[in-house]
Write a protein that holds these residues in place. Structure first.
Motif, PDB file in Angstrom:
ATOM      1  N   THR A   1       0.847  -1.185   0.000  1.00  0.00           N
ATOM      2  CA  THR A   1       0.000   0.000   0.000  1.00  0.00           C
ATOM      3  C   THR A   1       0.882   1.234   0.000  1.00  0.00           C
ATOM      4  O   THR A   1       1.846   1.314   0.762  1.00  0.00           O
ATOM      5  N   ILE A   2       0.573   2.191  -0.882  1.00  0.00           N
ATOM      6  CA  ILE A   2       1.321   3.449  -0.914  1.00  0.00           C
ATOM      7  C   ILE A   2       0.338   4.613  -0.872  1.00  0.00           C
ATOM      8  O   ILE A   2      -0.819   4.471  -1.253  1.00  0.00           O
ATOM      9  N   ARG A   3       0.816   5.741  -0.413  1.00  0.00           N
ATOM     10  CA  ARG A   3       0.001   6.954  -0.395  1.00  0.00           C
ATOM     11  C   ARG A   3       0.391   7.807  -1.601  1.00  0.00           C
ATOM     12  O   ARG A   3       1.564   8.008  -1.871  1.00  0.00           O
ATOM     13  N   LEU A   4      -0.635   8.285  -2.302  1.00  0.00           N
ATOM     14  CA  LEU A   4      -0.418   9.148  -3.464  1.00  0.00           C
ATOM     15  C   LEU A   4      -1.164  10.454  -3.273  1.00  0.00           C
ATOM     16  O   LEU A   4      -2.246  10.482  -2.683  1.00  0.00           O
ATOM     17  N   ASP A   5      -0.603  11.496  -3.812  1.00  0.00           N
ATOM     18  CA  ASP A   5      -1.313  12.758  -3.906  1.00  0.00           C
ATOM     19  C   ASP A   5      -2.558  12.501  -4.757  1.00  0.00           C
ATOM     20  O   ASP A   5      -2.483  11.785  -5.766  1.00  0.00           O
ATOM     21  N   PRO A   6      -3.706  13.069  -4.403  1.00  0.00           N
ATOM     22  CA  PRO A   6      -4.924  12.833  -5.198  1.00  0.00           C
ATOM     23  C   PRO A   6      -4.770  13.167  -6.672  1.00  0.00           C
ATOM     24  O   PRO A   6      -5.329  12.484  -7.533  1.00  0.00           O
ATOM     25  N   GLN A   7      -3.998  14.217  -6.980  1.00  0.00           N
ATOM     26  CA  GLN A   7      -3.801  14.581  -8.388  1.00  0.00           C
ATOM     27  C   GLN A   7      -3.010  13.507  -9.124  1.00  0.00           C
ATOM     28  O   GLN A   7      -3.294  13.200 -10.286  1.00  0.00           O
ATOM     29  N   LEU A   8      -2.012  12.924  -8.456  1.00  0.00           N
ATOM     30  CA  LEU A   8      -1.239  11.858  -9.081  1.00  0.00           C
ATOM     31  C   LEU A   8      -2.110  10.628  -9.295  1.00  0.00           C
ATOM     32  O   LEU A   8      -2.049   9.983 -10.348  1.00  0.00           O
ATOM     33  N   LYS A   9      -2.946  10.307  -8.318  1.00  0.00           N
ATOM     34  CA  LYS A   9      -3.840   9.161  -8.463  1.00  0.00           C
ATOM     35  C   LYS A   9      -4.795   9.374  -9.636  1.00  0.00           C
ATOM     36  O   LYS A   9      -5.049   8.448 -10.414  1.00  0.00           O
ATOM     37  N   GLU A  10      -5.270  10.607  -9.801  1.00  0.00           N
ATOM     38  CA  GLU A  10      -6.171  10.910 -10.914  1.00  0.00           C
ATOM     39  C   GLU A  10      -5.438  10.767 -12.245  1.00  0.00           C
ATOM     40  O   GLU A  10      -5.953  10.184 -13.199  1.00  0.00           O
ATOM     41  N   LYS A  11      -4.197  11.255 -12.312  1.00  0.00           N
ATOM     42  CA  LYS A  11      -3.404  11.113 -13.542  1.00  0.00           C
ATOM     43  C   LYS A  11      -3.147   9.648 -13.849  1.00  0.00           C
ATOM     44  O   LYS A  11      -3.215   9.225 -15.012  1.00  0.00           O
ATOM     45  N   LEU A  12      -2.846   8.890 -12.815  1.00  0.00           N
ATOM     46  CA  LEU A  12      -2.613   7.452 -13.002  1.00  0.00           C
ATOM     47  C   LEU A  12      -3.879   6.786 -13.531  1.00  0.00           C
ATOM     48  O   LEU A  12      -3.820   5.930 -14.423  1.00  0.00           O
ATOM     49  N   GLY A  13      -5.027   7.208 -13.028  1.00  0.00           N
ATOM     50  CA  GLY A  13      -6.295   6.675 -13.527  1.00  0.00           C
ATOM     51  C   GLY A  13      -6.529   7.009 -14.987  1.00  0.00           C
ATOM     52  O   GLY A  13      -6.977   6.158 -15.770  1.00  0.00           O
ATOM     53  N   ARG A  14      -6.191   8.256 -15.364  1.00  0.00           N
ATOM     54  CA  ARG A  14      -6.329   8.638 -16.778  1.00  0.00           C
ATOM     55  C   ARG A  14      -5.407   7.812 -17.657  1.00  0.00           C
ATOM     56  O   ARG A  14      -5.780   7.368 -18.750  1.00  0.00           O
ATOM     57  N   LEU A  15      -4.181   7.611 -17.187  1.00  0.00           N
ATOM     58  CA  LEU A  15      -3.230   6.801 -17.953  1.00  0.00           C
ATOM     59  C   LEU A  15      -3.721   5.361 -18.064  1.00  0.00           C
ATOM     60  O   LEU A  15      -3.641   4.747 -19.132  1.00  0.00           O
TER      61      LEU A  15
ATOM     62  N   ARG B   1      -5.587   1.129 -21.244  1.00  0.00           N
ATOM     63  CA  ARG B   1      -6.355  -0.087 -20.949  1.00  0.00           C
ATOM     64  C   ARG B   1      -5.576  -1.055 -20.063  1.00  0.00           C
ATOM     65  O   ARG B   1      -5.601  -2.269 -20.244  1.00  0.00           O
ATOM     66  N   ARG B   2      -4.849  -0.464 -19.131  1.00  0.00           N
ATOM     67  CA  ARG B   2      -4.123  -1.223 -18.110  1.00  0.00           C
ATOM     68  C   ARG B   2      -4.679  -0.798 -16.764  1.00  0.00           C
ATOM     69  O   ARG B   2      -5.249   0.276 -16.622  1.00  0.00           O
ATOM     70  N   SER B   3      -4.468  -1.621 -15.755  1.00  0.00           N
ATOM     71  CA  SER B   3      -4.935  -1.250 -14.422  1.00  0.00           C
ATOM     72  C   SER B   3      -3.956  -0.264 -13.783  1.00  0.00           C
ATOM     73  O   SER B   3      -2.776  -0.218 -14.139  1.00  0.00           O
ATOM     74  N   ARG B   4      -4.456   0.529 -12.847  1.00  0.00           N
ATOM     75  CA  ARG B   4      -3.568   1.426 -12.111  1.00  0.00           C
ATOM     76  C   ARG B   4      -2.498   0.622 -11.392  1.00  0.00           C
ATOM     77  O   ARG B   4      -1.348   1.040 -11.331  1.00  0.00           O
ATOM     78  N   SER B   5      -2.872  -0.523 -10.867  1.00  0.00           N
ATOM     79  CA  SER B   5      -1.917  -1.373 -10.156  1.00  0.00           C
ATOM     80  C   SER B   5      -0.797  -1.821 -11.077  1.00  0.00           C
ATOM     81  O   SER B   5       0.383  -1.778 -10.710  1.00  0.00           O
ATOM     82  N   PHE B   6      -1.135  -2.239 -12.284  1.00  0.00           N
ATOM     83  CA  PHE B   6      -0.124  -2.679 -13.245  1.00  0.00           C
ATOM     84  C   PHE B   6       0.835  -1.537 -13.564  1.00  0.00           C
ATOM     85  O   PHE B   6       2.057  -1.712 -13.549  1.00  0.00           O
ATOM     86  N   LEU B   7       0.284  -0.356 -13.852  1.00  0.00           N
ATOM     87  CA  LEU B   7       1.122   0.783 -14.205  1.00  0.00           C
ATOM     88  C   LEU B   7       2.001   1.222 -13.038  1.00  0.00           C
ATOM     89  O   LEU B   7       3.176   1.549 -13.230  1.00  0.00           O
TER      90      LEU B   7
END
Length: 86
Positions: free
Chosen positions: A8-22, A27-33
């Motif tokens: 488990t890691i903590r991310l800034d909400p903006q980074l998490k949102e960018k990761l979600g967009r990526l 078409r990969r999971s956030r976990s994979f990326l």
């Protein structure tokens, strides 16, 4: 078969949102990326540390060249590349 573990890691909400967009865009999971990014970072940092350790071993073993000698070699290579003679 490859096994994995959970971290488990903590991310800034903006980074998490960018990761979600990526993730959506690729078409990969956030976990994979995230795992891919961590692996790339760790591999790069370990390579740097290993290079520094090799360099320190070279210094301790006397496998070094003075700055003056190294620069003379570089200047000569530049001269040859520019059409001069060796």
């Amino acid at each position: 078969m490859t096994t994995s573990t959970t971290m488990t890691i903590r991310l800034d909400p903006q980074l998490k949102e960018k990761l979600g967009r990526l993730a959506d865009g690729t078409r990969r999971s956030r976990s994979f990326l995230a795992a891919e990014a961590v692996e790339t970072y760790v591999d790069r940092e370990l390579a740097i540390i290993e290079g520094i350790e090799r360099g320190l071993e070279d210094v301790q073993a006397g496998r070094t060249v003075s700055h003056e000698d190294a620069m003379a070699t570089v200047r000569q290579a530049i001269k040859v590349a520019a059409g001069g003679t060796a």
